[in-house]
Design a protein around this motif. Sequence first.
Motif, mmCIF file in Angstrom:
data_model
loop_
_atom_site.group_PDB
_atom_site.id
_atom_site.type_symbol
_atom_site.label_atom_id
_atom_site.label_comp_id
_atom_site.label_asym_id
_atom_site.label_seq_id
_atom_site.Cartn_x
_atom_site.Cartn_y
_atom_site.Cartn_z
ATOM 1 N N LEU A 171 0.813 -1.219 0.000
ATOM 2 C CA LEU A 171 0.000 0.000 0.000
ATOM 3 C C LEU A 171 0.850 1.276 0.000
ATOM 4 N N GLU A 172 1.835 1.324 0.908
ATOM 5 C CA GLU A 172 2.612 2.565 1.045
ATOM 6 C C GLU A 172 3.313 2.914 -0.275
ATOM 7 N N ARG A 173 3.906 1.882 -0.895
ATOM 8 C CA ARG A 173 4.619 2.096 -2.158
ATOM 9 C C ARG A 173 3.656 2.535 -3.258
ATOM 10 N N LEU A 174 2.524 1.825 -3.372
ATOM 11 C CA LEU A 174 1.595 2.128 -4.466
ATOM 12 C C LEU A 174 0.856 3.444 -4.267
ATOM 13 N N ALA A 175 0.656 3.801 -2.999
ATOM 14 C CA ALA A 175 -0.097 5.029 -2.730
ATOM 15 C C ALA A 175 0.771 6.272 -2.867
ATOM 16 N N ASP A 176 2.073 6.073 -2.999
ATOM 17 C CA ASP A 176 2.983 7.211 -3.047
ATOM 18 C C ASP A 176 2.646 8.139 -4.223
ATOM 19 N N GLY A 177 2.247 9.334 -3.888
ATOM 20 C CA GLY A 177 1.982 10.340 -4.915
ATOM 21 C C GLY A 177 0.607 10.274 -5.558
ATOM 22 N N VAL A 178 -0.251 9.336 -5.142
ATOM 23 C CA VAL A 178 -1.569 9.251 -5.799
ATOM 24 C C VAL A 178 -2.474 10.397 -5.344
ATOM 25 N N LYS A 179 -3.467 10.675 -6.191
ATOM 26 C CA LYS A 179 -4.424 11.745 -5.882
ATOM 27 C C LYS A 179 -5.767 11.185 -5.425
#
Lengths: 418, 168
Positions: free
Chosen positions: A166-174
């Motif tokens: 989650l942390e990696r994939l959520a990085d920078g998402v809107k």
Amino acid sequence: MARLIDRVGSVDGGLLRADFPVLDRPREGPRLVYLDSASSSQKPRAVLETMDAYYESSYANVHRGLYSIAEESDRLFAEARTKVGRFIGAPVPGREVVFTKNATESLNLVAQAWGRHHLREGDAILLTEMEHHSNLVPWFILAEQLGLELRYLSVDDHGQLALDDLERLADGVKLIGVTLMSNVLGTINPLGPIVEAARANGAIVVGDGSQYVPHVPTDVTALGCDFLAFTGHKMLGPTGIGVLWGREELLDATPPFLGGGSMIRDVRLDGYEPNELPWKFEAGTPPIAEAIGLGAAVDYLQALGMDAVRGHEIDLTAYALDTLTRRHGDAIVIHGPREPCRQGGLLSITYKDVHPHDLSQVLDQAGVCVRAGHHCAKPLMRRLGVSGTARASLYVYNDESDVDALAEALTQAEALFF
Amino acid sequence: MAGLEDLYREIILDHYRNPRNRGELPSPPARRVEGFNPLCGDEIVVYLDVDGGTIADVKVTGQGCSISQSSASMMSTVVKGRSIDEARAVIRAFKGLMSVHEARLDSGDGDGNGAAPADGTEPGVALGDLAALQGVVKFPVRIKCATLSWNALAQGLDEQGLDEPSPA
């Protein structure tokens, strides 16, 4: 996360069945065993009578009339909105509850109104591998329009979201779009860490509550999401009425979706001024009787108590998992968590290599209604490595005898195909 | 109510368990046609090797329910070795067996007021095992399953006709 609850009431599915006329319809052969509520629920007499009574005694269009039955319509429509808002713990029910056609339209509204206004080329949004098509395709369309990057949380072998990523994939998402309960696996997704990851990135969370809201006590403040979409027909209400709840400030900062009557404050030949919430998002004559019917469905569920509804489904899911496994052993695969407290009352099954359509056809002969196919979740089907499943889903009017009928009917599939 | 025995005849289950002409043909030269039912996810791929107006070989792959897969298997056994015209006659006969409504609407079929004979027979067409699928009409939702491979076959023959107009 499902709450482990103290029982504050109980639901007797066998007794409640009498409230649902269709379940007693005359038919050849065995009685109707309705196990397809995740697709659409049946309607109690209270909802049908409320809608009939409204048409017979008060019907008029809303928002405009200055005569008595129009005022009654306005009042009943507004009351329905308040009921629905309170049902999900909306802080400002009168402004934050938007009536739509269904959950699909609600999600399209978020994509096209909020998304198109707030997202830019190159922005990333995070979805999950277990979403229903209605929480995928609106984002695909938006991604094509704006040039967005789509990312996905995968599903592990236990039917849970792989939150390690989650942390990696959520990085920078809107934006993060996630179902609160999988319509295939029944998995209840933990919104807490997802909301936390979103906050850390300044992203919003769009929850698909289609399967969750009808079955689990819901409080949007506790959930922490920013938008929540759900639909009336899966929660004992009529078709044609869906809901989008959104945080007041977010809805205020979102331009209109559909244009037309009711959604404007002023129209000139050189422009328009949008109306206040929630009417800004309700162009044209709304589904008035359907909203009032949904209000009656909410009354019905609240009279049972949502804690009791959830408790009933936990018990019945446990019974179903136990019964099906005990009677069909290795012949049956039940996809999903197989943990009653961490899932909703739905069981996606494959039975040896019998195709789900054949299985459903055989079950129908025993009066057992289940859904067969990909359940509008083809990416998840691919992840599970199956072309489809047969899905039995439970609700307030089901009891152990329905599960027994399912287990018994499955033996006929065994006899026929093997 | 129609019983399951009307639908799942033994011959159908036999074709489902032991599908005939299962496999692929190199394409090209074989013509490859896909049939897909997006509603239920049934998939059929038909390979046609047409040589001089005759279906020299046919193979089928795909996955789906017993009705779609057994119908495809039966289709392959019936049309293999037939001329294109004969195959078209079988398609018409089979569609007649499946749905009189479609035949009625399809005035271009040239069969008068359209309703195919109840047994699906068409002059000169022996349906053989296919007659076992007759029970499918009692389960209207499954008609699409039964006709999936036949529509793919018809499409393949149409495409073949466009590429190689039959001699005048």
